[in-house]
Design a protein around this motif. Sequence first.
Motif, PDB file in Angstrom:
ATOM      1  N   UNK A 114       0.821  -1.222   0.000  1.00  0.00           N
ATOM      2  CA  UNK A 114       0.000   0.000   0.000  1.00  0.00           C
ATOM      3  C   UNK A 114       0.852   1.269   0.000  1.00  0.00           C
ATOM      4  N   UNK A 115       1.716   1.387  -1.006  1.00  0.00           N
ATOM      5  CA  UNK A 115       2.622   2.527  -1.138  1.00  0.00           C
ATOM      6  C   UNK A 115       2.120   3.524  -2.172  1.00  0.00           C
ATOM      7  N   UNK A 116       2.332   4.809  -1.901  1.00  0.00           N
ATOM      8  CA  UNK A 116       1.962   5.846  -2.853  1.00  0.00           C
ATOM      9  C   UNK A 116       3.033   5.979  -3.924  1.00  0.00           C
ATOM     10  N   UNK A 117       2.585   6.116  -5.146  1.00  0.00           N
ATOM     11  CA  UNK A 117       3.482   6.340  -6.275  1.00  0.00           C
ATOM     12  C   UNK A 117       2.773   7.313  -7.201  1.00  0.00           C
ATOM     13  N   UNK A 118       3.233   8.576  -7.188  1.00  0.00           N
ATOM     14  CA  UNK A 118       2.504   9.595  -7.921  1.00  0.00           C
ATOM     15  C   UNK A 118       1.124   9.774  -7.305  1.00  0.00           C
ATOM     16  N   UNK A 119       0.103   9.711  -8.120  1.00  0.00           N
ATOM     17  CA  UNK A 119      -1.271   9.858  -7.601  1.00  0.00           C
ATOM     18  C   UNK A 119      -1.925   8.524  -7.258  1.00  0.00           C
ATOM     19  N   UNK A 120      -1.143   7.434  -7.345  1.00  0.00           N
ATOM     20  CA  UNK A 120      -1.730   6.117  -7.171  1.00  0.00           C
ATOM     21  C   UNK A 120      -1.225   5.428  -5.913  1.00  0.00           C
ATOM     22  N   UNK A 121      -2.034   4.507  -5.417  1.00  0.00           N
ATOM     23  CA  UNK A 121      -1.598   3.631  -4.334  1.00  0.00           C
ATOM     24  C   UNK A 121      -1.373   2.243  -4.925  1.00  0.00           C
ATOM     25  N   UNK A 122      -0.201   1.674  -4.627  1.00  0.00           N
ATOM     26  CA  UNK A 122       0.193   0.382  -5.186  1.00  0.00           C
ATOM     27  C   UNK A 122       0.035  -0.699  -4.124  1.00  0.00           C
ATOM     28  N   UNK A 123      -0.477  -1.839  -4.528  1.00  0.00           N
ATOM     29  CA  UNK A 123      -0.714  -2.923  -3.572  1.00  0.00           C
ATOM     30  C   UNK A 123       0.590  -3.442  -2.971  1.00  0.00           C
ATOM     31  N   UNK A 124       1.585  -3.682  -3.801  1.00  0.00           N
ATOM     32  CA  UNK A 124       2.907  -4.098  -3.318  1.00  0.00           C
ATOM     33  C   UNK A 124       3.949  -3.480  -4.249  1.00  0.00           C
ATOM     34  N   UNK A 125       4.881  -2.725  -3.678  1.00  0.00           N
ATOM     35  CA  UNK A 125       5.819  -1.944  -4.495  1.00  0.00           C
ATOM     36  C   UNK A 125       7.261  -2.292  -4.166  1.00  0.00           C
ATOM     37  N   UNK A 126       8.038  -2.623  -5.201  1.00  0.00           N
ATOM     38  CA  UNK A 126       9.488  -2.756  -5.112  1.00  0.00           C
ATOM     39  C   UNK A 126      10.063  -1.485  -5.741  1.00  0.00           C
ATOM     40  N   UNK A 127      10.550  -0.556  -4.927  1.00  0.00           N
ATOM     41  CA  UNK A 127      10.991   0.725  -5.477  1.00  0.00           C
ATOM     42  C   UNK A 127      12.308   0.617  -6.239  1.00  0.00           C
ATOM     43  N   UNK A 128      13.244  -0.163  -5.694  1.00  0.00           N
ATOM     44  CA  UNK A 128      14.549  -0.212  -6.329  1.00  0.00           C
ATOM     45  C   UNK A 128      14.531  -0.878  -7.704  1.00  0.00           C
ATOM     46  N   UNK A 129      13.967  -2.085  -7.850  1.00  0.00           N
ATOM     47  CA  UNK A 129      13.908  -2.654  -9.207  1.00  0.00           C
ATOM     48  C   UNK A 129      12.728  -2.139 -10.020  1.00  0.00           C
ATOM     49  N   UNK A 130      11.940  -1.237  -9.409  1.00  0.00           N
ATOM     50  CA  UNK A 130      10.794  -0.624 -10.092  1.00  0.00           C
ATOM     51  C   UNK A 130       9.797  -1.667 -10.606  1.00  0.00           C
ATOM     52  N   UNK A 131       9.239  -2.386  -9.650  1.00  0.00           N
ATOM     53  CA  UNK A 131       8.191  -3.356  -9.963  1.00  0.00           C
ATOM     54  C   UNK A 131       6.971  -3.041  -9.104  1.00  0.00           C
ATOM     55  N   UNK A 132       5.833  -2.929  -9.740  1.00  0.00           N
ATOM     56  CA  UNK A 132       4.575  -2.672  -9.033  1.00  0.00           C
ATOM     57  C   UNK A 132       3.650  -3.872  -9.221  1.00  0.00           C
ATOM     58  N   UNK A 133       3.140  -4.382  -8.117  1.00  0.00           N
ATOM     59  CA  UNK A 133       2.234  -5.532  -8.172  1.00  0.00           C
ATOM     60  C   UNK A 133       0.829  -5.080  -7.806  1.00  0.00           C
ATOM     61  N   UNK A 134      -0.123  -5.406  -8.665  1.00  0.00           N
ATOM     62  CA  UNK A 134      -1.525  -5.067  -8.448  1.00  0.00           C
ATOM     63  C   UNK A 134      -2.350  -6.348  -8.405  1.00  0.00           C
ATOM     64  N   UNK A 135      -3.335  -6.386  -7.514  1.00  0.00           N
ATOM     65  CA  UNK A 135      -4.204  -7.556  -7.395  1.00  0.00           C
ATOM     66  C   UNK A 135      -5.650  -7.135  -7.618  1.00  0.00           C
ATOM     67  N   UNK A 136      -6.421  -8.037  -8.176  1.00  0.00           N
ATOM     68  CA  UNK A 136      -7.825  -7.765  -8.484  1.00  0.00           C
ATOM     69  C   UNK A 136      -8.711  -8.754  -7.751  1.00  0.00           C
TER      70      UNK A 136
END
Length: 300
Positions: free
Chosen positions: A211-233
Amino acid sequence: MLDNYLREQDGVITLVQAQQTGLNRQAVYRRVRSGHWLRCSPGVFFVDDRPFTDRARIRAAVWGCGPRATASGMAAAWWQEITKYPPDTVEVTVPKVCDPPKRYGIRTRRRDLDPADCVTRQSLRVTALPLTVLEAAARRGGGMRIVDAALQRHLLELRDLWAAHLRNKGRHGSPAARSLLRAADSGAHSEAERLLVGLLRQAGITGWKANQRLGRWEIDALFRSPKIAIEVDGLAFHTDPEAFQRDRVKQNDLALMGYQILRFTWLDLTEYADRVLAEITFALSHRAAGAASSRTGAAH
């Protein structure tokens, strides 16, 4: 008329239908004695000039339980093309006042169905789609994939499933179906997030935050260093057009920021957890290798 019945009904015909074509009872039984017709059950026959297919087997099983019998469970799901494979045992729901004899390959359940829960498909009485999905999902071999497939194909909506469930409280499999519906309702996304977090922790995958903020969005699971965003539905994702469109915009924004987006559904997390973890691990290693290559190139 007889040929039409046999062609459209997979070679299965009832005594009443045969009589409607002009055959009397004696004519029918002459065909049985000669071997041209096979007796499947009292008043139900199969014309032995074609293969006895799964469709013929299910049709004969249901008709053999009486005129008000209804295909249900996995049999109804296969008949309505929700599942790929026909069940070995045909489940048939009959009215409470009925007590058909037990026969091999047939399981009967006694319950009075609401008219809203019965439809006719290819001349066979089956449970309507919402109840079919609920009952099949609660059966062995069913599960969440049944609900997920029906929602993805826009065959029905969550409110249809809830309505069918409330009309049929106390039926076999009702508690399991209720659990599926609760997970699929408004809290589905949160529950899906918890599943993802649990998988990551069990696998020992680190470097992420939920649940990390990235720009105007909230990401379910965020890896900032390798720049991977995981979203679940959650399951409700399939039936909410506005959410679907919003997620497309969100995905494009993240891609423009240089992030790789991995999306997983409720079905992925519950049925294919190993595949989910493999894809995340591969993405992490691939990104790490790319970053190392970039650093080496910059040094040269």
